[in-house]
Design a protein around this motif. Sequence first.
Motif, PDB file in Angstrom:
ATOM      1  N   LEU A  62       0.270   3.435 -13.837  1.00 54.51           N
ATOM      2  CA  LEU A  62       0.835   4.213 -12.747  1.00 54.51           C
ATOM      3  C   LEU A  62       0.714   3.431 -11.446  1.00 54.51           C
ATOM      4  O   LEU A  62      -0.290   2.765 -11.201  1.00 54.51           O
ATOM      5  CB  LEU A  62       0.093   5.547 -12.592  1.00 54.51           C
ATOM      6  CG  LEU A  62       0.262   6.583 -13.703  1.00 54.51           C
ATOM      7  CD1 LEU A  62      -0.650   7.782 -13.437  1.00 54.51           C
ATOM      8  CD2 LEU A  62       1.715   7.048 -13.795  1.00 54.51           C
ATOM      9  N   VAL A  63       1.756   3.531 -10.613  1.00 54.51           N
ATOM     10  CA  VAL A  63       1.720   2.944  -9.282  1.00 54.51           C
ATOM     11  C   VAL A  63       2.030   4.047  -8.272  1.00 54.51           C
ATOM     12  O   VAL A  63       3.007   4.787  -8.432  1.00 54.51           O
ATOM     13  CB  VAL A  63       2.751   1.804  -9.135  1.00 54.51           C
ATOM     14  CG1 VAL A  63       2.808   1.332  -7.680  1.00 54.51           C
ATOM     15  CG2 VAL A  63       2.400   0.640 -10.041  1.00 54.51           C
ATOM     16  N   THR A  64       1.185   4.170  -7.247  1.00 53.14           N
ATOM     17  CA  THR A  64       1.391   5.155  -6.186  1.00 53.14           C
ATOM     18  C   THR A  64       1.071   4.503  -4.853  1.00 53.14           C
ATOM     19  O   THR A  64       0.621   3.364  -4.787  1.00 53.14           O
ATOM     20  CB  THR A  64       0.460   6.380  -6.348  1.00 53.14           C
ATOM     21  OG1 THR A  64      -0.885   5.978  -6.055  1.00 53.14           O
ATOM     22  CG2 THR A  64       0.535   6.972  -7.747  1.00 53.14           C
ATOM     23  N   PHE A  65       1.282   5.270  -3.785  1.00 54.99           N
ATOM     24  CA  PHE A  65       0.792   4.869  -2.472  1.00 54.99           C
ATOM     25  C   PHE A  65      -0.135   5.980  -2.000  1.00 54.99           C
ATOM     26  O   PHE A  65       0.305   7.082  -1.702  1.00 54.99           O
ATOM     27  CB  PHE A  65       1.952   4.675  -1.484  1.00 54.99           C
ATOM     28  CG  PHE A  65       1.537   3.952  -0.222  1.00 54.99           C
ATOM     29  CD1 PHE A  65       1.733   2.586  -0.102  1.00 54.99           C
ATOM     30  CD2 PHE A  65       0.917   4.631   0.823  1.00 54.99           C
ATOM     31  CE1 PHE A  65       1.333   1.910   1.051  1.00 54.99           C
ATOM     32  CE2 PHE A  65       0.510   3.969   1.958  1.00 54.99           C
ATOM     33  CZ  PHE A  65       0.721   2.598   2.085  1.00 54.99           C
ATOM     34  N   ASN A  66      -1.410   5.707  -1.985  1.00 56.77           N
ATOM     35  CA  ASN A  66      -2.469   6.672  -1.669  1.00 56.77           C
ATOM     36  C   ASN A  66      -2.602   7.753  -2.731  1.00 56.77           C
ATOM     37  O   ASN A  66      -3.089   8.845  -2.463  1.00 56.77           O
ATOM     38  CB  ASN A  66      -2.240   7.319  -0.295  1.00 56.77           C
ATOM     39  CG  ASN A  66      -3.485   8.013   0.233  1.00 56.77           C
ATOM     40  OD1 ASN A  66      -4.601   7.568  -0.023  1.00 56.77           O
ATOM     41  ND2 ASN A  66      -3.301   9.104   0.959  1.00 56.77           N
ATOM     42  N   GLY A  67      -2.191   7.435  -3.941  1.00 56.07           N
ATOM     43  CA  GLY A  67      -2.296   8.411  -5.024  1.00 56.07           C
ATOM     44  C   GLY A  67      -3.718   8.745  -5.406  1.00 56.07           C
ATOM     45  O   GLY A  67      -3.982   9.823  -5.931  1.00 56.07           O
TER      46      GLY A  67
END
Length: 263
Positions: free
Chosen positions: A148-153
Amino acid sequence: MNPGDCWYVVIRRTFQILPSVGRGKERNLWKSGVYTWDDFMSMGKVKGISAERKASLDKHIERAETFLDKGNTEYFCKILPSVEHWRLYDRFRSGTAFLDIETDGRSAYSNVTVVGVHRRDGGGCTLVRGQDLNAANLKEALEGVKMLVTFNGSSFDLPILEYHFPLTLPRVPHFDLLHGCRRVGLRGGLKSVEKQMGIARAREVEYMTGEEAVYLWRAWERSGRENALRMLKRYNEEDTVNLEPIAERVYTTLQERTLDLDI
């Protein structure tokens, strides 16, 4: 699998998969000329490590090799610190899902309104509260994901999804770009990072913010304004799709530093 591939080296250059080995001990290994798993296992003796302990650590490396070859990324969630999960990105790029959520507020208990999933294999989707957003569909959207890739996940998206849809998220490595960006000198939130990288958004959502996304949801919920929902979904889509070029940039920079043993 070609040992000359960069991803092969990047993963095998971390010793933080081993029990009681943190960044300090890892650096000491590098300084002593032990740069990769292969180096470690080929040496009869490693400075500061007894023969008995080395035999045990060799087995840990062999086990990691086996799971890596099998594509079992769940194993690395257990043995690799989350800040090092980025190392797996290139190896499992094709099985990566880029994820972003919208909510009806900014607290940890806010309702999830939209979940966007962008996948390199073409299996992405946008799930909307009250329409198709539920545990079963979310689980299906993430079926087979390796990363998984998020920003601030780590602080926002994933804990909120776990709260509202427990046991739905796959147990796979997580590349949080907020922290990755900071490591390579890209500061600020997602929109700021996009501007620093020259990533342009669609004109209709170019200046939208998270607060406006909440407003759009409320406009849709109260009056059924189709345009509000369409704009919200477009905004979320931009969030998820733009994570991919950012991940590529951050990974490449960290990779270069790792190959130079500069981190």
